[in-house]
Write a protein that holds these residues in place. Structure first.
Motif, PDB file in Angstrom:
ATOM      1  N   LYS A  79       0.839  -1.196   0.000  1.00  0.00           N
ATOM      2  CA  LYS A  79       0.000   0.000   0.000  1.00  0.00           C
ATOM      3  C   LYS A  79       0.876   1.249   0.000  1.00  0.00           C
ATOM      4  O   LYS A  79       1.939   1.269   0.621  1.00  0.00           O
ATOM      5  CB  LYS A  79      -0.889   0.046   1.252  1.00  0.00           C
ATOM      6  CG  LYS A  79      -1.752  -1.183   1.478  1.00  0.00           C
ATOM      7  CD  LYS A  79      -2.817  -1.353   0.452  1.00  0.00           C
ATOM      8  CE  LYS A  79      -3.966  -0.409   0.672  1.00  0.00           C
ATOM      9  NZ  LYS A  79      -5.043  -0.604  -0.308  1.00  0.00           N
ATOM     10  N   ARG A  80       0.419   2.267  -0.655  1.00  0.00           N
ATOM     11  CA  ARG A  80       0.977   3.620  -0.585  1.00  0.00           C
ATOM     12  C   ARG A  80       2.483   3.699  -0.898  1.00  0.00           C
ATOM     13  O   ARG A  80       3.204   4.469  -0.296  1.00  0.00           O
ATOM     14  CB  ARG A  80       0.723   4.250   0.780  1.00  0.00           C
ATOM     15  CG  ARG A  80      -0.710   4.317   1.238  1.00  0.00           C
ATOM     16  CD  ARG A  80      -1.502   5.344   0.459  1.00  0.00           C
ATOM     17  NE  ARG A  80      -2.700   5.769   1.170  1.00  0.00           N
ATOM     18  CZ  ARG A  80      -3.881   5.145   1.118  1.00  0.00           C
ATOM     19  NH1 ARG A  80      -4.009   4.044   0.405  1.00  0.00           N
ATOM     20  NH2 ARG A  80      -4.912   5.624   1.777  1.00  0.00           N
ATOM     21  N   LEU A 114      -1.042  -5.982  -5.076  1.00  0.00           N
ATOM     22  CA  LEU A 114      -1.061  -4.526  -5.082  1.00  0.00           C
ATOM     23  C   LEU A 114      -1.993  -4.035  -6.174  1.00  0.00           C
ATOM     24  O   LEU A 114      -2.352  -4.783  -7.078  1.00  0.00           O
ATOM     25  CB  LEU A 114       0.349  -3.969  -5.294  1.00  0.00           C
ATOM     26  CG  LEU A 114       1.040  -4.331  -6.613  1.00  0.00           C
ATOM     27  CD1 LEU A 114       0.765  -3.300  -7.701  1.00  0.00           C
ATOM     28  CD2 LEU A 114       2.520  -4.499  -6.402  1.00  0.00           C
ATOM     29  N   GLU A 115      -2.344  -2.772  -6.043  1.00  0.00           N
ATOM     30  CA  GLU A 115      -3.141  -2.094  -7.064  1.00  0.00           C
ATOM     31  C   GLU A 115      -2.404  -0.843  -7.469  1.00  0.00           C
ATOM     32  O   GLU A 115      -1.831  -0.143  -6.633  1.00  0.00           O
ATOM     33  CB  GLU A 115      -4.519  -1.738  -6.495  1.00  0.00           C
ATOM     34  CG  GLU A 115      -5.458  -1.066  -7.486  1.00  0.00           C
ATOM     35  CD  GLU A 115      -5.379   0.463  -7.537  1.00  0.00           C
ATOM     36  OE1 GLU A 115      -5.856   1.050  -8.517  1.00  0.00           O
ATOM     37  OE2 GLU A 115      -4.814   1.066  -6.595  1.00  0.00           O
ATOM     38  N   PRO A 137      -8.934  -7.578 -10.762  1.00  0.00           N
ATOM     39  CA  PRO A 137      -9.097  -6.579  -9.704  1.00  0.00           C
ATOM     40  C   PRO A 137      -9.839  -7.170  -8.505  1.00  0.00           C
ATOM     41  O   PRO A 137     -10.775  -7.944  -8.659  1.00  0.00           O
ATOM     42  CB  PRO A 137      -9.926  -5.472 -10.353  1.00  0.00           C
ATOM     43  CG  PRO A 137      -9.780  -5.684 -11.817  1.00  0.00           C
ATOM     44  CD  PRO A 137      -9.543  -7.148 -12.011  1.00  0.00           C
ATOM     45  N   TYR A 138      -9.396  -6.795  -7.323  1.00  0.00           N
ATOM     46  CA  TYR A 138     -10.015  -7.255  -6.079  1.00  0.00           C
ATOM     47  C   TYR A 138     -10.679  -6.047  -5.410  1.00  0.00           C
ATOM     48  O   TYR A 138     -10.365  -4.897  -5.723  1.00  0.00           O
ATOM     49  CB  TYR A 138      -8.969  -7.918  -5.173  1.00  0.00           C
ATOM     50  CG  TYR A 138      -7.725  -7.094  -4.944  1.00  0.00           C
ATOM     51  CD1 TYR A 138      -7.656  -6.160  -3.911  1.00  0.00           C
ATOM     52  CD2 TYR A 138      -6.602  -7.244  -5.748  1.00  0.00           C
ATOM     53  CE1 TYR A 138      -6.513  -5.399  -3.707  1.00  0.00           C
ATOM     54  CE2 TYR A 138      -5.462  -6.490  -5.547  1.00  0.00           C
ATOM     55  CZ  TYR A 138      -5.424  -5.571  -4.518  1.00  0.00           C
ATOM     56  OH  TYR A 138      -4.299  -4.808  -4.314  1.00  0.00           O
ATOM     57  N   ALA A 151       0.114  -9.480  -8.530  1.00  0.00           N
ATOM     58  CA  ALA A 151       0.516 -10.316  -7.385  1.00  0.00           C
ATOM     59  C   ALA A 151       1.844 -10.987  -7.706  1.00  0.00           C
ATOM     60  O   ALA A 151       2.234 -11.120  -8.875  1.00  0.00           O
ATOM     61  CB  ALA A 151      -0.540 -11.362  -7.082  1.00  0.00           C
ATOM     62  N   LYS A 152       2.508 -11.408  -6.622  1.00  0.00           N
ATOM     63  CA  LYS A 152       3.778 -12.113  -6.759  1.00  0.00           C
ATOM     64  C   LYS A 152       3.890 -13.133  -5.650  1.00  0.00           C
ATOM     65  O   LYS A 152       3.611 -12.824  -4.485  1.00  0.00           O
ATOM     66  CB  LYS A 152       4.942 -11.122  -6.667  1.00  0.00           C
ATOM     67  CG  LYS A 152       6.322 -11.766  -6.770  1.00  0.00           C
ATOM     68  CD  LYS A 152       7.405 -10.721  -6.681  1.00  0.00           C
ATOM     69  CE  LYS A 152       8.793 -11.348  -6.772  1.00  0.00           C
ATOM     70  NZ  LYS A 152       9.844 -10.313  -6.713  1.00  0.00           N
ATOM     71  N   GLU A 153       4.311 -14.335  -6.022  1.00  0.00           N
ATOM     72  CA  GLU A 153       4.665 -15.367  -5.038  1.00  0.00           C
ATOM     73  C   GLU A 153       6.107 -15.106  -4.640  1.00  0.00           C
ATOM     74  O   GLU A 153       6.987 -15.010  -5.498  1.00  0.00           O
ATOM     75  CB  GLU A 153       4.524 -16.767  -5.635  1.00  0.00           C
ATOM     76  CG  GLU A 153       3.114 -17.122  -6.070  1.00  0.00           C
ATOM     77  CD  GLU A 153       2.144 -17.200  -4.895  1.00  0.00           C
ATOM     78  OE1 GLU A 153       2.525 -17.696  -3.823  1.00  0.00           O
ATOM     79  OE2 GLU A 153       1.002 -16.728  -5.071  1.00  0.00           O
TER      80      GLU A 153
END
Length: 155
Positions: A79-80, A114-115, A137-138, A151-153
């Motif tokens: 975030k941010r 993340l977004e 999108p979530y 996303a990343k594993e």
């Protein structure tokens, strides 16, 4: 994360809370920048009380930050993430991203999501270069046409 340790000449990372004055100033600047790009109709996402931040200082001045918010077992959200405009292009975003990934692993988080937005070309390139792949999108971004989620594993 390097807890308050200088990681390159003049650059230091330190942990912070969401109420830390440096975090408040940097995230306020980030939100203003996003409003200038996307207008005032962007979703306002409040920060969870459990979020932890990393503040990046250059010669003692808060210059960037990134938050790590736990979501569920093994899942965290970035975030941010922000570096103030005059300090971009120095690799500071890569440093923040690497640090938050390390912090996530320390906390037992194996996936980060993340977004970001369609007009944030440098962010899109950064995340893609670092192994983040597009995901649907979530919430609350599922109806935002300018949102791009990744996303990343983690290893």
């Amino acid at each position: 994360m390097t807890d308050g340790v200088e990681v390159m000449e003049g650059v230091e990372l330190r942990p912070a809370t969401r109420t830390d004055p440096a975090v408040v100033a940097l995230t306020t600047a980030q939100q203003a920048e996003l409003a200038a790009i996307y207008g005032d109709d962007q979703p306002l996402v409040t920060l969870h009380p459990d979020i932890e931040f990393i503040v990046l200082l250059v010669d003692g001045t808060p210059t960037g930050c990134v938050g790590l918010q736990p979501i569920s077992a093994g899942l965290g959200e970035i975030k941010r993430m922000y570096v103030e405009p005059s300090s971009r292009g120095w690799g500071l975003s890569r440093l923040l991203l690497t640090s938050v990934e390390s912090q996530a692993l320390t906390q037992g988080l194996t996936t980060l999501r993340l977004e970001t937005g369609t007009q944030q070309h440098q962010a899109l390139a950064l995340y893609t270069r670092h192994g983040y792949t597009p995901i649907p999108p979530y919430p609350p971004f599922e109806t935002e046409p300018a949102s791009r989620c990744f996303a990343k594993e983690l290893d």
